[in-house]
Design a protein around this motif. Sequence first.
Motif, PDB file in Angstrom:
ATOM      1  N   LYS A 176      15.518 -15.727  -6.376  1.00 35.92           N
ATOM      2  CA  LYS A 176      14.134 -15.621  -6.852  1.00 35.92           C
ATOM      3  C   LYS A 176      13.154 -16.110  -5.793  1.00 35.92           C
ATOM      4  O   LYS A 176      12.127 -15.479  -5.547  1.00 35.92           O
ATOM      5  CB  LYS A 176      13.950 -16.423  -8.148  1.00 35.92           C
ATOM      6  N   GLU A 177      13.473 -17.245  -5.155  1.00 36.81           N
ATOM      7  CA  GLU A 177      12.595 -17.767  -4.105  1.00 36.81           C
ATOM      8  C   GLU A 177      12.497 -16.785  -2.940  1.00 36.81           C
ATOM      9  O   GLU A 177      11.408 -16.561  -2.395  1.00 36.81           O
ATOM     10  CB  GLU A 177      13.124 -19.115  -3.611  1.00 36.81           C
ATOM     11  N   LYS A 178      13.645 -16.194  -2.586  1.00 38.26           N
ATOM     12  CA  LYS A 178      13.666 -15.243  -1.475  1.00 38.26           C
ATOM     13  C   LYS A 178      12.842 -14.011  -1.832  1.00 38.26           C
ATOM     14  O   LYS A 178      12.062 -13.511  -1.009  1.00 38.26           O
ATOM     15  CB  LYS A 178      15.112 -14.864  -1.182  1.00 38.26           C
ATOM     16  N   ASN A 179      13.006 -13.526  -3.073  1.00 39.73           N
ATOM     17  CA  ASN A 179      12.221 -12.364  -3.506  1.00 39.73           C
ATOM     18  C   ASN A 179      10.729 -12.669  -3.520  1.00 39.73           C
ATOM     19  O   ASN A 179       9.907 -11.834  -3.113  1.00 39.73           O
ATOM     20  CB  ASN A 179      12.672 -11.890  -4.889  1.00 39.73           C
ATOM     21  N   THR A 180      10.358 -13.850  -3.999  1.00 38.33           N
ATOM     22  CA  THR A 180       8.943 -14.254  -4.026  1.00 38.33           C
ATOM     23  C   THR A 180       8.394 -14.329  -2.604  1.00 38.33           C
ATOM     24  O   THR A 180       7.305 -13.810  -2.324  1.00 38.33           O
ATOM     25  CB  THR A 180       8.795 -15.616  -4.728  1.00 38.33           C
ATOM     26  N   ARG A 181       9.171 -14.931  -1.708  1.00 38.65           N
ATOM     27  CA  ARG A 181       8.744 -15.037  -0.305  1.00 38.65           C
ATOM     28  C   ARG A 181       8.573 -13.661   0.306  1.00 38.65           C
ATOM     29  O   ARG A 181       7.568 -13.381   0.984  1.00 38.65           O
ATOM     30  CB  ARG A 181       9.780 -15.847   0.473  1.00 38.65           C
ATOM     31  N   ASN A 182       9.570 -12.777   0.078  1.00 37.74           N
ATOM     32  CA  ASN A 182       9.498 -11.426   0.642  1.00 37.74           C
ATOM     33  C   ASN A 182       8.300 -10.653   0.079  1.00 37.74           C
ATOM     34  O   ASN A 182       7.619  -9.927   0.808  1.00 37.74           O
ATOM     35  CB  ASN A 182      10.795 -10.658   0.378  1.00 37.74           C
ATOM     36  N   THR A 183       8.037 -10.831  -1.222  1.00 41.72           N
ATOM     37  CA  THR A 183       6.890 -10.152  -1.833  1.00 41.72           C
ATOM     38  C   THR A 183       5.594 -10.602  -1.177  1.00 41.72           C
ATOM     39  O   THR A 183       4.754  -9.761  -0.809  1.00 41.72           O
ATOM     40  CB  THR A 183       6.846 -10.444  -3.349  1.00 41.72           C
ATOM     41  N   PHE A 184       5.406 -11.896  -1.033  1.00 42.12           N
ATOM     42  CA  PHE A 184       4.185 -12.404  -0.395  1.00 42.12           C
ATOM     43  C   PHE A 184       4.114 -11.976   1.074  1.00 42.12           C
ATOM     44  O   PHE A 184       3.044 -11.641   1.584  1.00 42.12           O
ATOM     45  CB  PHE A 184       4.089 -13.928  -0.512  1.00 42.12           C
ATOM     46  N   MET A 185       5.219 -11.935   1.757  1.00 46.62           N
ATOM     47  CA  MET A 185       5.228 -11.549   3.165  1.00 46.62           C
ATOM     48  C   MET A 185       4.834 -10.076   3.301  1.00 46.62           C
ATOM     49  O   MET A 185       3.991  -9.718   4.125  1.00 46.62           O
ATOM     50  CB  MET A 185       6.630 -11.782   3.756  1.00 46.62           C
ATOM     51  N   TYR A 186       5.443  -9.190   2.469  1.00 43.09           N
ATOM     52  CA  TYR A 186       5.111  -7.767   2.552  1.00 43.09           C
ATOM     53  C   TYR A 186       3.666  -7.518   2.100  1.00 43.09           C
ATOM     54  O   TYR A 186       2.969  -6.667   2.651  1.00 43.09           O
ATOM     55  CB  TYR A 186       6.084  -6.927   1.724  1.00 43.09           C
ATOM     56  N   ALA A 187       3.203  -8.288   1.107  1.00 46.35           N
ATOM     57  CA  ALA A 187       1.808  -8.152   0.667  1.00 46.35           C
ATOM     58  C   ALA A 187       0.875  -8.584   1.798  1.00 46.35           C
ATOM     59  O   ALA A 187      -0.161  -7.925   2.054  1.00 46.35           O
ATOM     60  CB  ALA A 187       1.568  -8.987  -0.585  1.00 46.35           C
ATOM     61  N   GLY A 188       1.235  -9.669   2.480  1.00 48.01           N
ATOM     62  CA  GLY A 188       0.421 -10.145   3.599  1.00 48.01           C
ATOM     63  C   GLY A 188       0.387  -9.131   4.731  1.00 48.01           C
ATOM     64  O   GLY A 188      -0.680  -8.837   5.306  1.00 48.01           O
ATOM     65  N   ILE A 189       1.562  -8.554   5.044  1.00 45.81           N
ATOM     66  CA  ILE A 189       1.625  -7.541   6.099  1.00 45.81           C
ATOM     67  C   ILE A 189       0.796  -6.314   5.686  1.00 45.81           C
ATOM     68  O   ILE A 189       0.053  -5.735   6.492  1.00 45.81           O
ATOM     69  CB  ILE A 189       3.099  -7.159   6.393  1.00 45.81           C
ATOM     70  N   GLY A 190       0.913  -5.957   4.409  1.00 48.50           N
ATOM     71  CA  GLY A 190       0.133  -4.814   3.900  1.00 48.50           C
ATOM     72  C   GLY A 190      -1.358  -5.070   4.019  1.00 48.50           C
ATOM     73  O   GLY A 190      -2.125  -4.191   4.430  1.00 48.50           O
ATOM     74  N   LEU A 191      -1.794  -6.302   3.652  1.00 45.07           N
ATOM     75  CA  LEU A 191      -3.213  -6.642   3.759  1.00 45.07           C
ATOM     76  C   LEU A 191      -3.674  -6.632   5.210  1.00 45.07           C
ATOM     77  O   LEU A 191      -4.781  -6.173   5.525  1.00 45.07           O
ATOM     78  CB  LEU A 191      -3.491  -8.001   3.120  1.00 45.07           C
ATOM     79  N   LEU A 192      -2.811  -7.135   6.100  1.00 48.54           N
ATOM     80  CA  LEU A 192      -3.158  -7.105   7.526  1.00 48.54           C
ATOM     81  C   LEU A 192      -3.304  -5.675   8.034  1.00 48.54           C
ATOM     82  O   LEU A 192      -4.217  -5.360   8.817  1.00 48.54           O
ATOM     83  CB  LEU A 192      -2.107  -7.845   8.358  1.00 48.54           C
ATOM     84  N   ILE A 223      -4.089  -3.033   6.237  1.00 46.11           N
ATOM     85  CA  ILE A 223      -5.325  -2.480   5.641  1.00 46.11           C
ATOM     86  C   ILE A 223      -6.540  -3.042   6.375  1.00 46.11           C
ATOM     87  O   ILE A 223      -7.469  -2.297   6.735  1.00 46.11           O
ATOM     88  CB  ILE A 223      -5.385  -2.774   4.134  1.00 46.11           C
ATOM     89  N   ALA A 224      -6.521  -4.389   6.602  1.00 46.77           N
ATOM     90  CA  ALA A 224      -7.648  -5.017   7.308  1.00 46.77           C
ATOM     91  C   ALA A 224      -7.755  -4.445   8.718  1.00 46.77           C
ATOM     92  O   ALA A 224      -8.864  -4.156   9.214  1.00 46.77           O
ATOM     93  CB  ALA A 224      -7.466  -6.526   7.344  1.00 46.77           C
ATOM     94  N   GLY A 225      -6.601  -4.269   9.363  1.00 44.24           N
ATOM     95  CA  GLY A 225      -6.614  -3.686  10.717  1.00 44.24           C
ATOM     96  C   GLY A 225      -7.146  -2.270  10.692  1.00 44.24           C
ATOM     97  O   GLY A 225      -7.917  -1.853  11.576  1.00 44.24           O
ATOM     98  N   GLY A 226      -6.725  -1.502   9.712  1.00 40.46           N
ATOM     99  CA  GLY A 226      -7.206  -0.115   9.589  1.00 40.46           C
ATOM    100  C   GLY A 226      -8.711  -0.076   9.326  1.00 40.46           C
ATOM    101  O   GLY A 226      -9.432   0.729   9.919  1.00 40.46           O
TER     102      GLY A 226
END
Length: 181
Positions: free
Chosen positions: A146-162, A164-167
């Motif tokens: 669960k911790e790994k999934n939560t971390r991965n979710t936040f990491m992919y969301a952060g990368i996605g936001l970056l 989008i922000a970069g775009g």
Amino acid sequence: YYLSEDYEQALEYLFKSQELYESAGGKYSIANVKLGIARALNKNKQYPEAIQYAVESLEMAKEIGILSMQTSSAEVLYEANKGIGKIRKALEYHEKWWVLTDSLKLNDVDKELMQAEFVRQRMADSLAVVEDKLRADLEFQESLSKEKNTRNTFMYAGIGLLLIAGGLFGRMRFVRRTNRK
């Protein structure tokens, strides 16, 4: 000396042992040495004396609850009574010997059953401990997952936001450049 069939010498040492044990006061040891004296006297064909010591040994063995000694005393009493021709008495002690032998066998069976039950209980306890350990390990693995999934979710969301922000930043620069021209 008894095993080498020197019963006179064996009796001498057994009588000395009896004196020592009686002064020390251990009932088991006294009963055991009296049984040894009875056996040696019996082998030496001194049947009346053997009967006297075997009866004393039997009584003491009953008093302290030692079945194996009671069995041996009954056997000596059977042999001694048979030796002097008291067939009824010999038969009585022979029957007592059989009953005591059966009791010993039942005790052995009871001990084996108790040991088997103990082993079974230990095995059940071991299995319960292993099961608890596996359950705890699975719960730990689930929490890690669960911790790994939560971390991965936040990491992919952060990368996605970056991304989008970069775009958006790139698009904003493009629009500004085109507006200046």
